[in-house]
Write a protein that holds these residues in place. Structure first.
Motif, short mmCIF file in Angstrom:
data_model
loop_
_atom_site.label_atom_id
_atom_site.label_comp_id
_atom_site.label_asym_id
_atom_site.label_seq_id
_atom_site.Cartn_x
_atom_site.Cartn_y
_atom_site.Cartn_z
N LEU A 1 -9.27 4.52 -52.66
CA LEU A 1 -8.24 3.95 -53.38
C LEU A 1 -8.41 3.58 -54.95
O LEU A 1 -7.88 4.01 -55.68
CB LEU A 1 -7.45 2.80 -52.57
CG LEU A 1 -6.45 2.01 -53.51
CD1 LEU A 1 -5.31 3.09 -53.55
CD2 LEU A 1 -5.94 0.82 -52.59
N SER A 2 -9.52 3.01 -54.79
CA SER A 2 -9.85 2.40 -56.19
C SER A 2 -10.19 3.81 -57.09
O SER A 2 -9.91 3.71 -58.36
CB SER A 2 -11.20 1.70 -56.19
OG SER A 2 -11.63 1.07 -57.59
N HIS A 3 -10.82 4.79 -56.74
CA HIS A 3 -11.21 5.92 -57.62
C HIS A 3 -9.65 6.80 -57.87
O HIS A 3 -9.82 7.16 -58.85
CB HIS A 3 -12.21 6.82 -56.91
CG HIS A 3 -13.36 6.30 -57.29
ND1 HIS A 3 -14.45 6.28 -58.32
CD2 HIS A 3 -14.33 5.17 -56.33
CE1 HIS A 3 -15.53 5.57 -58.08
NE2 HIS A 3 -15.56 5.08 -57.00
N PHE B 1 -17.93 8.31 -50.56
CA PHE B 1 -17.22 6.88 -50.92
C PHE B 1 -17.66 6.12 -49.68
O PHE B 1 -17.84 6.41 -48.68
CB PHE B 1 -15.84 7.06 -50.86
CG PHE B 1 -15.35 8.17 -51.93
CD1 PHE B 1 -15.08 7.55 -53.19
CD2 PHE B 1 -14.98 9.30 -51.74
CE1 PHE B 1 -14.50 8.42 -54.36
CE2 PHE B 1 -14.51 10.18 -52.72
CZ PHE B 1 -14.27 9.90 -53.93
N ALA B 2 -17.83 4.93 -50.21
CA ALA B 2 -18.13 3.70 -49.08
C ALA B 2 -17.50 3.30 -48.25
O ALA B 2 -17.60 2.95 -47.06
CB ALA B 2 -18.74 2.45 -49.92
N ILE C 1 -9.45 7.47 -42.48
CA ILE C 1 -10.66 8.41 -43.57
C ILE C 1 -10.33 9.54 -42.66
O ILE C 1 -10.67 10.65 -43.10
CB ILE C 1 -11.92 7.65 -43.47
CG1 ILE C 1 -12.24 6.42 -44.14
CG2 ILE C 1 -12.91 8.86 -43.55
CD1 ILE C 1 -11.95 6.70 -45.66
N ARG C 2 -10.23 9.51 -41.47
CA ARG C 2 -10.07 10.89 -40.52
C ARG C 2 -9.00 11.80 -41.24
O ARG C 2 -8.91 12.96 -41.48
CB ARG C 2 -9.88 10.58 -39.25
CG ARG C 2 -10.06 11.92 -38.32
CD ARG C 2 -10.08 11.64 -36.88
NE ARG C 2 -11.04 10.95 -36.49
CZ ARG C 2 -12.50 11.70 -36.31
NH1 ARG C 2 -12.35 13.01 -36.43
NH2 ARG C 2 -13.48 11.00 -35.87
N ALA C 3 -7.74 11.15 -41.52
CA ALA C 3 -6.66 11.94 -42.09
C ALA C 3 -7.08 12.31 -43.29
O ALA C 3 -6.37 13.54 -43.57
CB ALA C 3 -5.37 10.90 -42.02
N ILE C 4 -7.70 11.72 -44.02
CA ILE C 4 -7.92 11.90 -45.43
C ILE C 4 -8.90 13.32 -45.57
O ILE C 4 -8.58 14.14 -46.02
CB ILE C 4 -8.52 11.05 -46.30
CG1 ILE C 4 -7.64 9.77 -46.65
CG2 ILE C 4 -9.04 11.41 -47.68
CD1 ILE C 4 -8.37 8.60 -47.17
N ALA C 5 -9.84 13.31 -44.38
CA ALA C 5 -10.66 14.23 -44.38
C ALA C 5 -10.15 15.50 -43.87
O ALA C 5 -10.37 16.69 -44.38
CB ALA C 5 -11.82 13.93 -43.31
N GLU C 6 -8.94 15.18 -43.09
CA GLU C 6 -8.32 16.37 -42.46
C GLU C 6 -7.51 17.17 -43.77
O GLU C 6 -7.39 18.48 -43.77
CB GLU C 6 -7.64 16.11 -41.39
CG GLU C 6 -8.39 15.82 -40.05
CD GLU C 6 -7.55 15.33 -38.89
OE1 GLU C 6 -6.14 15.22 -39.21
OE2 GLU C 6 -8.01 15.06 -37.64
N ARG C 7 -7.00 16.28 -44.36
CA ARG C 7 -6.02 16.86 -45.34
C ARG C 7 -6.98 17.51 -46.25
O ARG C 7 -6.19 18.55 -47.15
CB ARG C 7 -5.12 15.69 -46.13
CG ARG C 7 -4.35 15.98 -47.23
CD ARG C 7 -3.10 16.96 -46.92
NE ARG C 7 -2.19 16.12 -46.11
CZ ARG C 7 -1.13 15.44 -46.62
NH1 ARG C 7 -0.81 15.35 -47.86
NH2 ARG C 7 -0.33 14.85 -45.88
N GLU D 1 -14.95 -4.46 -51.13
CA GLU D 1 -16.44 -4.39 -51.57
C GLU D 1 -16.78 -4.19 -53.21
O GLU D 1 -15.60 -4.26 -53.81
CB GLU D 1 -16.69 -3.02 -51.03
CG GLU D 1 -16.91 -2.69 -49.47
CD GLU D 1 -15.49 -2.42 -48.91
OE1 GLU D 1 -14.39 -2.38 -49.85
OE2 GLU D 1 -15.50 -2.38 -47.68
N PRO D 2 -17.86 -4.48 -53.53
CA PRO D 2 -18.05 -4.50 -54.87
C PRO D 2 -17.80 -3.37 -55.82
O PRO D 2 -17.45 -3.53 -56.80
CB PRO D 2 -19.84 -4.96 -54.87
CG PRO D 2 -19.96 -5.16 -53.36
CD PRO D 2 -19.29 -4.64 -52.43
N GLY D 3 -17.78 -2.18 -55.01
CA GLY D 3 -17.46 -0.91 -55.76
C GLY D 3 -15.84 -0.85 -56.10
O GLY D 3 -15.47 0.23 -56.68
N VAL D 4 -15.08 -1.63 -55.40
CA VAL D 4 -13.71 -1.66 -55.61
C VAL D 4 -13.23 -2.28 -57.03
O VAL D 4 -13.65 -3.31 -57.20
CB VAL D 4 -13.00 -2.30 -54.55
CG1 VAL D 4 -11.50 -2.33 -54.42
CG2 VAL D 4 -13.38 -1.54 -53.16
#
Length: 201
Positions: free
Chosen positions: A58-60, A51-52, A33-39, A119-122
């Motif tokens: 990934l699902s989204h 996102f939870a 998640i840190r790498a995603i945030a930085e990018r 998780e249920p949201g996936v």
């Protein structure tokens, strides 16, 4: 309130675009998640506000990506011709052509689909309603045209086709530089085999 909503949507799009690229470049497990945030140029907190979990990101990502693919299908499917098997081969060839542009991303989607800790949201791969409905319509049309036996269960046929389609990604998972044409050729052979079971006697 409108400005805040716009900012939230802009952050969401940045996160999804960054995650899509990172999942494809380095793989799902290696991406944090840190790498995603930085990018994306946002804070880690901003990602978790939207996102939870990484699995939900990934699902989204896949939902957005498949939305682009099915917009293309909406234009193409009404013009498909030939036997039921021919039409199915065309549908899967279009899928493979689209998905092999980002093979690691799609492999991550399949792998995450079989993770019992999701998780249920996936939304896993197997719940792709658009693909299921499209294949179901082709099978039912084949029954109406007399190309498919009337006693064939369209739902079961769709399950077999989707399982075969996903199984072919083992070629990519094995580490080879797989091309869409290889996957399509494998699927063509498999559909021809499956079609023998629904051929009118």
């Amino acid at each position: 309130m409108g400005v805040r909503d716009d900012q939230k949507q802009a952050t969401r799009e940045k996160v999804l675009d960054a995650a899509r690229d990172l999942f494809n470049e380095t793989g799902y497990d290696e991406t944090t998640i840190r790498a995603i945030a930085e990018r994306a140029g946002v804070s880690v907190g901003s990602v978790f506000t939207t996102f939870a979990s990484k699995a939900e990101v990934l699902s989204h990502v896949m939902e957005k990506r498949l939305g682009e693919l099915y917009a293309e299908f909406d234009r193409v499917v009404p013009y498909l011709r030939g036997s039921t098997a021919d039409r199915l081969c065309s549908i899967f060839a279009i899928h493979y052509e689209f998905e092999t542009r980002r093979v690691k991303l799609f492999l991550a989607h399949i792998a995450a689909s079989y993770n019992p800790a999701n998780e249920p949201g996936v939304k896993p791969f197997g719940r792709n309603e658009r693909l299921s409905r499209m294949l179901h319509d082709v099978i039912e049309d084949g029954i109406r045209r007399g190309d498919v036996r009337p006693d064939v269960d369209p739902g079961l046929a769709v399950d077999v086709l989707k399982a075969t389609y996903a199984w072919n990604y083992r070629l990519a998972a094995a580490g080879g530089a797989v091309q869409a044409v290889e996957l399509s050729a494998a699927m063509d052979r498999q559909i021809a085999f499956i079609a023998e079971a629904w051929r009118p006697r």
